[in-house]
Design a protein around this motif. Structure first.
Motif, PDB file in Angstrom:
ATOM      1  N   UNK A  42      96.174  65.749  56.784  1.00 40.40           N
ATOM      2  CA  UNK A  42      96.270  66.875  57.706  1.00 40.40           C
ATOM      3  C   UNK A  42      96.351  66.465  59.153  1.00 40.40           C
ATOM      4  N   UNK A  43      95.920  65.256  59.455  1.00 46.12           N
ATOM      5  CA  UNK A  43      95.999  64.749  60.819  1.00 46.12           C
ATOM      6  C   UNK A  43      96.134  63.236  60.796  1.00 46.12           C
ATOM      7  N   UNK A  44      96.476  62.676  61.943  1.00 44.56           N
ATOM      8  CA  UNK A  44      96.612  61.232  62.101  1.00 44.56           C
ATOM      9  C   UNK A  44      95.595  60.751  63.129  1.00 44.56           C
ATOM     10  N   UNK A  45      95.207  59.506  63.002  1.00 46.36           N
ATOM     11  CA  UNK A  45      94.237  58.957  63.943  1.00 46.36           C
ATOM     12  C   UNK A  45      94.522  57.508  64.254  1.00 46.36           C
ATOM     13  N   UNK A  46      93.823  56.990  65.266  1.00 43.46           N
ATOM     14  CA  UNK A  46      93.951  55.584  65.622  1.00 43.46           C
ATOM     15  C   UNK A  46      92.677  55.146  66.339  1.00 43.46           C
ATOM     16  N   UNK A  47      92.620  53.889  66.710  1.00 38.19           N
ATOM     17  CA  UNK A  47      91.451  53.340  67.381  1.00 38.19           C
ATOM     18  C   UNK A  47      91.891  52.637  68.660  1.00 38.19           C
ATOM     19  N   UNK A  48      91.211  52.929  69.768  1.00 37.38           N
ATOM     20  CA  UNK A  48      91.485  52.288  71.054  1.00 37.38           C
ATOM     21  C   UNK A  48      90.293  51.410  71.393  1.00 37.38           C
ATOM     22  N   UNK A  49      90.389  50.112  71.079  1.00 30.53           N
ATOM     23  CA  UNK A  49      89.256  49.235  71.345  1.00 30.53           C
ATOM     24  C   UNK A  49      89.632  47.883  71.925  1.00 30.53           C
ATOM     25  N   UNK A  50      90.883  47.736  72.344  1.00 28.94           N
ATOM     26  CA  UNK A  50      91.303  46.527  73.059  1.00 28.94           C
ATOM     27  C   UNK A  50      91.418  46.838  74.547  1.00 28.94           C
ATOM     28  N   UNK A  51      91.272  45.814  75.371  1.00 31.05           N
ATOM     29  CA  UNK A  51      91.455  46.003  76.810  1.00 31.05           C
ATOM     30  C   UNK A  51      92.939  46.171  77.107  1.00 31.05           C
ATOM     31  N   UNK A  52      93.269  46.518  78.337  1.00 32.21           N
ATOM     32  CA  UNK A  52      94.680  46.667  78.701  1.00 32.21           C
ATOM     33  C   UNK A  52      95.424  45.340  78.559  1.00 32.21           C
ATOM     34  N   UNK A  53      94.691  44.239  78.614  1.00 35.58           N
ATOM     35  CA  UNK A  53      95.304  42.928  78.446  1.00 35.58           C
ATOM     36  C   UNK A  53      95.312  42.443  77.005  1.00 35.58           C
ATOM     37  N   UNK A  91      92.848  51.661  77.739  1.00 31.38           N
ATOM     38  CA  UNK A  91      92.842  50.750  76.595  1.00 31.38           C
ATOM     39  C   UNK A  91      94.288  50.391  76.289  1.00 31.38           C
ATOM     40  N   UNK A  92      94.506  49.173  75.839  1.00 25.36           N
ATOM     41  CA  UNK A  92      95.868  48.735  75.534  1.00 25.36           C
ATOM     42  C   UNK A  92      96.065  48.431  74.057  1.00 25.36           C
ATOM     43  N   UNK A  93      97.330  48.268  73.690  1.00 21.60           N
ATOM     44  CA  UNK A  93      97.704  47.873  72.336  1.00 21.60           C
ATOM     45  C   UNK A  93      97.142  48.827  71.282  1.00 21.60           C
ATOM     46  N   UNK A  94      97.220  50.115  71.579  1.00 22.48           N
ATOM     47  CA  UNK A  94      96.719  51.136  70.656  1.00 22.48           C
ATOM     48  C   UNK A  94      97.856  51.524  69.716  1.00 22.48           C
ATOM     49  N   UNK A  95      97.655  51.316  68.433  1.00 25.03           N
ATOM     50  CA  UNK A  95      98.711  51.539  67.439  1.00 25.03           C
ATOM     51  C   UNK A  95      98.931  53.031  67.228  1.00 25.03           C
ATOM     52  N   UNK A  96     100.180  53.468  67.351  1.00 25.50           N
ATOM     53  CA  UNK A  96     100.594  54.847  67.050  1.00 25.50           C
ATOM     54  C   UNK A  96      99.755  55.904  67.777  1.00 25.50           C
ATOM     55  N   UNK A  97      99.407  55.642  69.011  1.00 24.28           N
ATOM     56  CA  UNK A  97      98.585  56.596  69.768  1.00 24.28           C
ATOM     57  C   UNK A  97      99.313  57.911  70.003  1.00 24.28           C
ATOM     58  N   UNK A  98     100.615  57.860  70.230  1.00 25.65           N
ATOM     59  CA  UNK A  98     101.363  59.081  70.548  1.00 25.65           C
ATOM     60  C   UNK A  98     101.409  60.049  69.374  1.00 25.65           C
ATOM     61  N   UNK A 114      99.580  52.154  75.723  1.00 24.59           N
ATOM     62  CA  UNK A 114      98.445  52.154  76.640  1.00 24.59           C
ATOM     63  C   UNK A 114      97.894  53.576  76.664  1.00 24.59           C
ATOM     64  N   UNK A 115      96.586  53.701  76.559  1.00 27.47           N
ATOM     65  CA  UNK A 115      95.949  55.018  76.630  1.00 27.47           C
ATOM     66  C   UNK A 115      95.001  55.002  77.825  1.00 27.47           C
ATOM     67  N   UNK A 116      95.250  55.874  78.785  1.00 27.09           N
ATOM     68  CA  UNK A 116      94.414  55.911  79.991  1.00 27.09           C
ATOM     69  C   UNK A 116      93.533  57.154  79.986  1.00 27.09           C
ATOM     70  N   UNK A 117      92.368  57.006  80.597  1.00 21.49           N
ATOM     71  CA  UNK A 117      91.372  58.076  80.654  1.00 21.49           C
ATOM     72  C   UNK A 117      90.988  58.308  82.110  1.00 21.49           C
ATOM     73  N   UNK A 118      91.221  59.524  82.558  1.00 22.55           N
ATOM     74  CA  UNK A 118      90.923  59.878  83.946  1.00 22.55           C
ATOM     75  C   UNK A 118      89.915  61.022  83.946  1.00 22.55           C
ATOM     76  N   UNK A 119      88.630  60.659  83.910  1.00 21.63           N
ATOM     77  CA  UNK A 119      87.585  61.677  83.878  1.00 21.63           C
ATOM     78  C   UNK A 119      87.572  62.492  82.603  1.00 21.63           C
TER      79      UNK A 119
END
Length: 379
Positions: free
Chosen positions: A117-128, A153-160, A204-209
């Motif tokens: 019903x939904x897709x997910x991923x994990x963002x746990x690497x640095x931007x480098x 966070x960088x190198x996030x698989x299938x974030x979009x 790349x997934x960015x978080x602004x507040x």
């Protein structure tokens, strides 16, 4: 409950038959050029066949089998170099939720992922691309009844394509937290990274507040969160190693067939000693990689205490070995192997990304050495 050898063989045959029809070279090229980046109809079939729930306990809606069985599917996805959200959703996000301490947070989301019903991923690497705790580039801080996320966070698989993200963040005092974040949260932005492999999309997934309810924590911040992320890293390493072993196996079989059919100087090129040596080296590397990934996936069905060692050994050998297999395949194919129309470059690119996605082999070897020789490391 792990599947028997006969049942694993049946699973492998089913996966190979489906992917042989739905993930042909032509179809893969069409899919990677599409906006989604994966075949939604094929993904639906994978869910219906229960591939996303193989390793999930029965009490949570899964088949109650193990990671050794999941590795069979991962191997076949690699053979067909299939673009799909399987790694992000069925391995990483599902793995994070299975390891969570707070069931009231994890179980409802897990049920959605398992059911497709939904897709997910994990963002746990640095931007480098670093997985060192001190290098994490997403920060968290208390904000009333919530926490606030900043950084990237960088190198996030299938974030979009993901509806939910499991995010690792680091506080000012160094305390790590792991939490669920809705992909539609205000202040969250996703930007695609340019990589060599077209079949696996990284972002790349960015978080602004970005505000996240404090109850969305998967476990208590600190050592428990670090342990969860260490498990996730091992899952990623073994999953990409299984994928790479499948790619290398396909490369070996296709190259051996080409060497039998390609005539040069009136003889099949497979009769030349140099080509024989290349094929023999490929065969050794493929067999060793299959054995290593099978042992590693079996280890994942045991106690987590030894997972870090499993990751170190697997990453140290399988990634470089499978990349070398693909490089040798390109050499044997010679001129045709360098063309866009042939699949050799696609094997090579995917294998190289698998090799480094969850930490370079040298980094894993250093961690392995530090664990094996702690006294020397301290000096």
């Amino acid at each position: 409950m792990t599947l028997s050898s006969a049942e694993q063989h049946e699973l492998r045959s089913t996966a190979r038959a489906l992917l042989g029809r739905a993930s042909t070279s032509k179809r893969v090229r069409e899919v990677v050029a599409s906006e989604a980046g994966f075949d939604a109809d094929l993904w639906k079939q994978m869910v219906e066949l229960g591939w996303t729930s193989i390793h999930v306990p029965e009490r949570l809606g899964g088949a109650g089998c193990g990671y050794a069985d999941l590795a069979v599917v991962l191997h076949e996805l690699g053979r067909a170099f299939t673009p799909s959200p399987f790694l992000a959703t069925a391995v990483l996000a599902t793995g994070a939720l299975l390891a969570a301490d707070h069931d009231e947070v994890a179980v409802p989301v897990l049920a959605e992922l398992v059911a497709g019903g939904s897709l997910g991923t994990v963002a746990f690497a640095s931007v480098g691309g670093s997985y060192e705790p001190a290098q994490r580039s997403v920060s968290w801080s208390p904000d009333g009844t919530a926490v606030q996320l900043n950084g990237a966070a960088g190198y996030v698989v299938d974030a979009a394509a993901s509806d939910v993200l499991v995010v690792a963040a680091r506080a000012v005092d160094g305390t790590t937290a792991v939490m669920l974040v809705d992909a539609t949260s205000a202040g969250l932005r996703v930007e695609r990274m340019q990589t060599i492999d077209l079949t696996q999309r990284l972002f790349n997934v960015s978080f602004d507040g970005v505000r996240v309810a404090a109850e969305q924590m998967l476990t208590e911040p600190g050592p428990r969160a670090e342990a969860l992320l260490d498990r996730l890293l091992t899952l990623g390493v073994v999953a990409t190693a299984s994928d790479a072993a499948g790619i290398a196996e396909q490369a070996l079989e296709s190259t051996a067939q080409y060497a039998r059919e390609r005539i040069q100087f009136g003889r099949p090129i497979g009769s030349f000693q140099a080509v024989k040596h290349h094929c023999a080296n490929m065969a050794v590397a493929v067999e060793a990689s299959r054995a290593t990934t099978k042992a590693a996936a079996t280890d994942l069905d045991g106690e987590p205490a030894g997972w870090r060692t499993t990751a170190g050994i697997t990453a140290s050998y399988v990634g470089p070995a499978c990349s070398e297999v693909c490089a040798l395949a390109m050499r044997v194919h010679a001129g045709i192997g360098f063309t866009w129309e042939h699949d050799t470059h696609m094997w090579m690119k995917r294998a190289k990304l698998d090799e480094v996605l969850f930490g370079r082999p040298a980094w894993h070897r250093r961690r392995l050495a530090d664990d094996m020789f702690p006294v020397l490391a301290a000096k």
